[in-house]
Motif scaffolding. Structure first.
Motif, PDB file in Angstrom:
ATOM      1  N   GLU A 232       0.820  -1.115   0.065  1.00  0.00           N
ATOM      2  CA  GLU A 232       0.077  -0.024   0.032  1.00  0.00           C
ATOM      3  C   GLU A 232       0.827   1.344  -0.063  1.00  0.00           C
ATOM      4  OE1 GLU A 232      -0.650  -2.591   1.959  1.00  0.00           O
ATOM      5  OE2 GLU A 232      -2.461  -3.459   1.476  1.00  0.00           O
ATOM      6  N   GLU A 233       1.959   1.390   0.842  1.00  0.00           N
ATOM      7  CA  GLU A 233       2.899   2.403   0.888  1.00  0.00           C
ATOM      8  C   GLU A 233       3.407   2.773  -0.556  1.00  0.00           C
ATOM      9  OE1 GLU A 233       5.567   2.726   4.052  1.00  0.00           O
ATOM     10  OE2 GLU A 233       3.986   2.438   5.403  1.00  0.00           O
ATOM     11  N   ALA A 234       4.034   1.437  -1.011  1.00  0.00           N
ATOM     12  CA  ALA A 234       4.581   1.698  -2.588  1.00  0.00           C
ATOM     13  C   ALA A 234       3.554   2.197  -3.401  1.00  0.00           C
ATOM     14  CB  ALA A 234       4.974   0.314  -2.992  1.00  0.00           C
ATOM     15  N   MET A 235       2.294   1.674  -3.402  1.00  0.00           N
ATOM     16  CA  MET A 235       1.414   2.423  -4.390  1.00  0.00           C
ATOM     17  C   MET A 235       0.840   3.860  -4.281  1.00  0.00           C
ATOM     18  SD  MET A 235       1.006   0.149  -6.637  1.00  0.00           S
ATOM     19  CE  MET A 235      -0.672   0.876  -7.545  1.00  0.00           C
ATOM     20  N   GLN A 236       1.129   4.073  -2.863  1.00  0.00           N
ATOM     21  CA  GLN A 236       0.693   5.673  -2.671  1.00  0.00           C
ATOM     22  C   GLN A 236       1.867   6.506  -2.968  1.00  0.00           C
ATOM     23  OE1 GLN A 236      -0.043   5.439   1.633  1.00  0.00           O
ATOM     24  NE2 GLN A 236      -1.915   4.564   1.563  1.00  0.00           N
ATOM     25  N   PHE A 237       2.945   5.955  -3.094  1.00  0.00           N
ATOM     26  CA  PHE A 237       4.244   6.778  -3.303  1.00  0.00           C
ATOM     27  C   PHE A 237       4.072   6.945  -4.977  1.00  0.00           C
ATOM     28  CE2 PHE A 237       8.473   6.543  -5.604  1.00  0.00           C
ATOM     29  CZ  PHE A 237       9.013   7.462  -5.054  1.00  0.00           C
ATOM     30  N   MET A 238       3.554   6.102  -5.545  1.00  0.00           N
ATOM     31  CA  MET A 238       3.440   6.087  -7.044  1.00  0.00           C
ATOM     32  C   MET A 238       2.302   7.258  -7.318  1.00  0.00           C
ATOM     33  SD  MET A 238       4.128   2.275  -8.281  1.00  0.00           S
ATOM     34  CE  MET A 238       4.248   2.492 -10.014  1.00  0.00           C
ATOM     35  N   GLN A 239       1.192   7.069  -6.602  1.00  0.00           N
ATOM     36  CA  GLN A 239       0.054   8.171  -6.675  1.00  0.00           C
ATOM     37  C   GLN A 239       0.280   9.505  -6.493  1.00  0.00           C
ATOM     38  OE1 GLN A 239      -3.084   7.605  -7.896  1.00  0.00           O
ATOM     39  NE2 GLN A 239      -2.449   5.519  -8.796  1.00  0.00           N
TER      40      GLN A 239
ATOM     41  N   ARG B 282       8.369  -2.499  -3.262  1.00  0.00           N
ATOM     42  CA  ARG B 282       9.127  -1.930  -3.984  1.00  0.00           C
ATOM     43  C   ARG B 282       8.703  -1.305  -5.291  1.00  0.00           C
ATOM     44  NH1 ARG B 282      10.879  -7.042  -4.027  1.00  0.00           N
ATOM     45  NH2 ARG B 282      11.282  -7.153  -6.244  1.00  0.00           N
ATOM     46  N   VAL B 283       9.196  -0.014  -5.490  1.00  0.00           N
ATOM     47  CA  VAL B 283       9.036   0.464  -6.816  1.00  0.00           C
ATOM     48  C   VAL B 283      10.645   0.658  -7.606  1.00  0.00           C
ATOM     49  CG1 VAL B 283       8.178   2.686  -7.907  1.00  0.00           C
ATOM     50  CG2 VAL B 283       7.111   1.743  -5.896  1.00  0.00           C
ATOM     51  N   GLU B 284      10.632   0.090  -8.645  1.00  0.00           N
ATOM     52  CA  GLU B 284      11.927   0.259  -9.460  1.00  0.00           C
ATOM     53  C   GLU B 284      11.620   1.244 -10.428  1.00  0.00           C
ATOM     54  OE1 GLU B 284      13.152  -3.444 -10.922  1.00  0.00           O
ATOM     55  OE2 GLU B 284      12.946  -4.451  -8.792  1.00  0.00           O
ATOM     56  N   VAL B 285      12.601   2.352 -10.563  1.00  0.00           N
ATOM     57  CA  VAL B 285      12.334   3.267 -11.293  1.00  0.00           C
ATOM     58  C   VAL B 285      13.433   3.437 -12.107  1.00  0.00           C
ATOM     59  CG1 VAL B 285      12.124   5.943 -11.406  1.00  0.00           C
ATOM     60  CG2 VAL B 285      11.129   4.686  -9.480  1.00  0.00           C
ATOM     61  N   LYS B 286      13.389   3.677 -13.602  1.00  0.00           N
ATOM     62  CA  LYS B 286      14.287   4.031 -14.733  1.00  0.00           C
ATOM     63  C   LYS B 286      14.023   5.467 -15.295  1.00  0.00           C
ATOM     64  CE  LYS B 286      14.807  -0.816 -15.656  1.00  0.00           C
ATOM     65  NZ  LYS B 286      14.580  -1.933 -16.849  1.00  0.00           N
ATOM     66  N   LEU B 287      14.910   6.210 -15.445  1.00  0.00           N
ATOM     67  CA  LEU B 287      14.707   7.415 -16.012  1.00  0.00           C
ATOM     68  C   LEU B 287      15.763   7.739 -17.127  1.00  0.00           C
ATOM     69  CD1 LEU B 287      14.453   9.780 -12.797  1.00  0.00           C
ATOM     70  CD2 LEU B 287      12.680   8.651 -14.179  1.00  0.00           C
TER      71      LEU B 287
END
Length: 80
Positions: free
Chosen positions: A21-28, A49-54
């Motif tokens: 839930e915290e991972a999804m809230q971060f994305m939102q 986990r949220v994996e980010v590529k920029l």
């Protein structure tokens, strides 16, 4: 907290949270800033986990100031 890693013209980082839930809230919470700046990450969520590529596609798929600005924003959001 881990730092961003630059590899093959991409900034990479994994953010870890206490729960899905915290991972999804971060994305939102990041979504409005991402839409406002029109600079969308490649990211995925697996459980906590949220994996980010920029990378900046319209600049030839390389790391630009747009990526660094979004990386800083995500870091600050994560700290809150």
């Amino acid at each position: 907290m881990s730092t961003w890693k630059e590899e093959n013209k991409v900034l990479l980082k994994t953010f870890t949270f206490a729960s899905f839930e915290e991972a999804m809230q971060f994305m939102q919470k990041a979504a409005p800033f991402i839409s406002e700046t029109d600079h969308h990450p490649t990211w995925s969520n697996t459980y906590n986990r949220v994996e980010v590529k920029l990378t900046t596609h319209d600049a030839g798929n390389k790391v630009t100031e747009k990526d660094r600005k979004l990386a800083a924003y995500l870091d600050n959001l994560y700290k809150r």
